[in-house]
Each structure stands twice: as C-alpha cells, then as structure tokens.
Design an enzyme around this catalytic site. Structure first.
Site, PDB file in Angstrom:
ATOM      1  N   GLU A  41      10.420  43.020  65.757  1.00 34.36           N
ATOM      2  CA  GLU A  41      11.758  43.461  66.151  1.00 34.36           C
ATOM      3  C   GLU A  41      11.955  43.302  67.655  1.00 34.36           C
ATOM      4  O   GLU A  41      11.111  43.715  68.456  1.00 34.36           O
ATOM      5  CB  GLU A  41      11.936  44.930  65.751  1.00 34.36           C
ATOM      6  N   LYS A 124      20.402  45.062  61.287  1.00 36.33           N
ATOM      7  CA  LYS A 124      19.786  46.357  60.988  1.00 36.33           C
ATOM      8  C   LYS A 124      20.825  47.392  60.569  1.00 36.33           C
ATOM      9  O   LYS A 124      21.820  47.617  61.268  1.00 36.33           O
ATOM     10  CB  LYS A 124      19.019  46.842  62.225  1.00 36.33           C
ATOM     11  N   CYS A 159      12.424  48.024  60.727  1.00 39.82           N
ATOM     12  CA  CYS A 159      11.839  49.235  61.314  1.00 39.82           C
ATOM     13  C   CYS A 159      12.334  50.526  60.653  1.00 39.82           C
ATOM     14  O   CYS A 159      11.880  50.878  59.565  1.00 39.82           O
ATOM     15  CB  CYS A 159      12.102  49.230  62.819  1.00 39.82           C
TER      16      CYS A 159
END
Length: 269
Positions: A41, A124, A159
């Site tokens: 990321e 995301k 994440c």
C-alpha cells in the site's frame, strides 16, 4: 501460478527511490520466473507521509503507474501496483474507463497483466481514522471489481479493509478465489495482522496474500510479515519485518478441491 510479494523498503520522502525499488523488485522476481508481483500500500509515498499525498497524487495515466505498466511489459509479468494516491480529478479528465464517481484523492491499487494492460482498479473502501489522517484526506471507493488472471479470479482489498468481512464475501460472490491485500500495517497490532487475513482465507476458502512494507516513519513502524495463506488458512510463505520478497506457488485447482471437500460456502443462508 508463481506469486511474489514484494515487501519493499519504503523511505519517507524518497518517492523516486521507492518507485525505483519497486521496479528492481519486479525485475528480481521476474527473473525467478514468477507470474505475478504484488506491491504494498502506498509504496511510493509511504502511508504515514500524509503531507506528501496531495503533491504526489496522479491520475491512472500518471508517471508511477506508467512506469509499472512498462515494468510489467518489459519483464513479462503481471504487477499489482498496490497502491498509490490517485487524483480522481486527473483520472476524470483523462476520460478513462475507470472514471471515478467523485473527485478528490483516493488510495488506489491497479492490477496490470504481463502486457502492461490494466485489468483491475480498486479504490480502498474503508478509510482508517484511528491515529491517521486518511479519512480527512481521501475519498472511499465505490466499486469492488475482480479480474481473471493465471487461472484465478482475483479480488483486491487494502489494509484496513481486512476488518470488514462482508467486503470479502462480496468478492467471493463475484467469483474471487484469490484475494490480494496491499497494506501498511504498523506495530503493535501484529496479532491482528496475522489473524484477520487467516480468518478471511478460512471463511471464504480462498487464497489470501497480504503485502506489507518495511518502513520506519516518525510515528509508526510497519510490521512486515507479508504472507500467503492457502484456502485452509494455512500460511504457506511468509517473512519477518525486513525488506524481502516472499515467493509462493498457488493453484486455482487447490481452491476448487478445498471447496469441494469442505463446501461451507454452499451452506450460507
């Protein structure tokens, strides 16, 4: 499929060096005969370098993604560029097929095939607010795409998304059998980092590969420990918190065998 997780050394404020290290990792892994290389990321700016987000944001045709597209083509290997800060306005101006619904900045992962062509763009969904500026700086994504590559149907999350199992169930409903999770997971939450993806693999009878960085920021240190979990939730390849490349052989037929032997997904109500 031969999979490589590039746990890069990410240096705060060294964007050019970070991108160069990503290119070197792609070349190194490709020389080992891998089919897909996955990056962490915000590997170029570093997740906790919030002051660098705006000035280094770029559209999907920007220089960082263009370089990684070229690296994929030159090395004949698929690449998950996971992720960069995307300038949604720049992408909109480019009238791209992956036009976002809103303007602003996003945390965006892009999957390139071995010809350097984009196969998937994931922005995301769940933005991290705890001791993080992400929620104030970024716009969450609104699409959950999958892409077929190397016999797998691949889904991507990022994440903090690991804490939201419904997102993964949605990807499995779209046919996903390998889930890639570029991350910037910090100490002290090591047990979370090892437990959550393992649970996602077990729940969904899918491969889950977590790709973390190796970095020290002013207020955070990444735990590393990039890992490939098989459809039983067994870690088949992992490392510590130092820069490394994790290699694993993954097989879509193994997913089919596990789902046939233990058909828990068929019992959903």
């Amino acid at each position: 499929m031969k999979l490589a997780l590039a746990q890069l050394q990410i240096e705060p404020a060294d964007v050019a060096g970070n991108v160069a290290r990503a290119e070197t990792a792609i070349e190194t892994a490709a020389a080992r005969g891998v089919d897909l290389v996955a990056l962490p990321e915000l590997f170029n700016v570093g997740y906790f370098s919030f002051d660098l987000y705006a000035r280094n944001a770029e559209g999907l045709h920007g220089k960082t993604l263009s370089r990684l597209s070229d690296a994929a083509l030159e090395n004949d290997v698929a690449v998950l560029a996971g992720s960069i800060v995307e300038d949604l306005g720049q992408t909109r101006a480019q009238t791209d097929a992956y036009t976002p619904a809103e303007d602003g900045l996003a945390n965006t992962a892009v999957l390139f095939d071995a010809e350097g062509e984009r196969q998937l763009v994931y922005r995301k969904h769940h933005l991290f607010g705890y001791e993080s500026a992400e929620t104030g700086l970024l716009t969450p994504g609104d699409r959950v795409p999958v892409a077929d590559l190397g016999g797998f149907t691949i889904g991507v999350t990022t994440c903090y998304d690991l804490r939201f199992p419904e997102l993964y169930r949605g990807l499995v409903d779209e046919g996903a059998d390998m889930l890639l999770v570029p991350s910037a997971w910090p100490y002290p939450r090591v047990e979370h980092w090892q437990t959550l993806p393992r649970a996602r693999a077990i729940e969904n009878l899918s491969y889950v590969a977590t790709i973390n960085g190796s970095a020290d920021f002013e207020d955070a240190t990444l735990v590393g420990r990039s890992t490939v979990f098989d459809p039983w939730g067994t870690p088949v390849a992992t490392t510590d918190d130092r820069p490394d490349i994790v290699y694993a052989d993954v097989d879509p037929d193994e997913v089919a065998r596990v789902r046939d032997e233990f058909p828990a997904l068929d019992d959903r109500r």
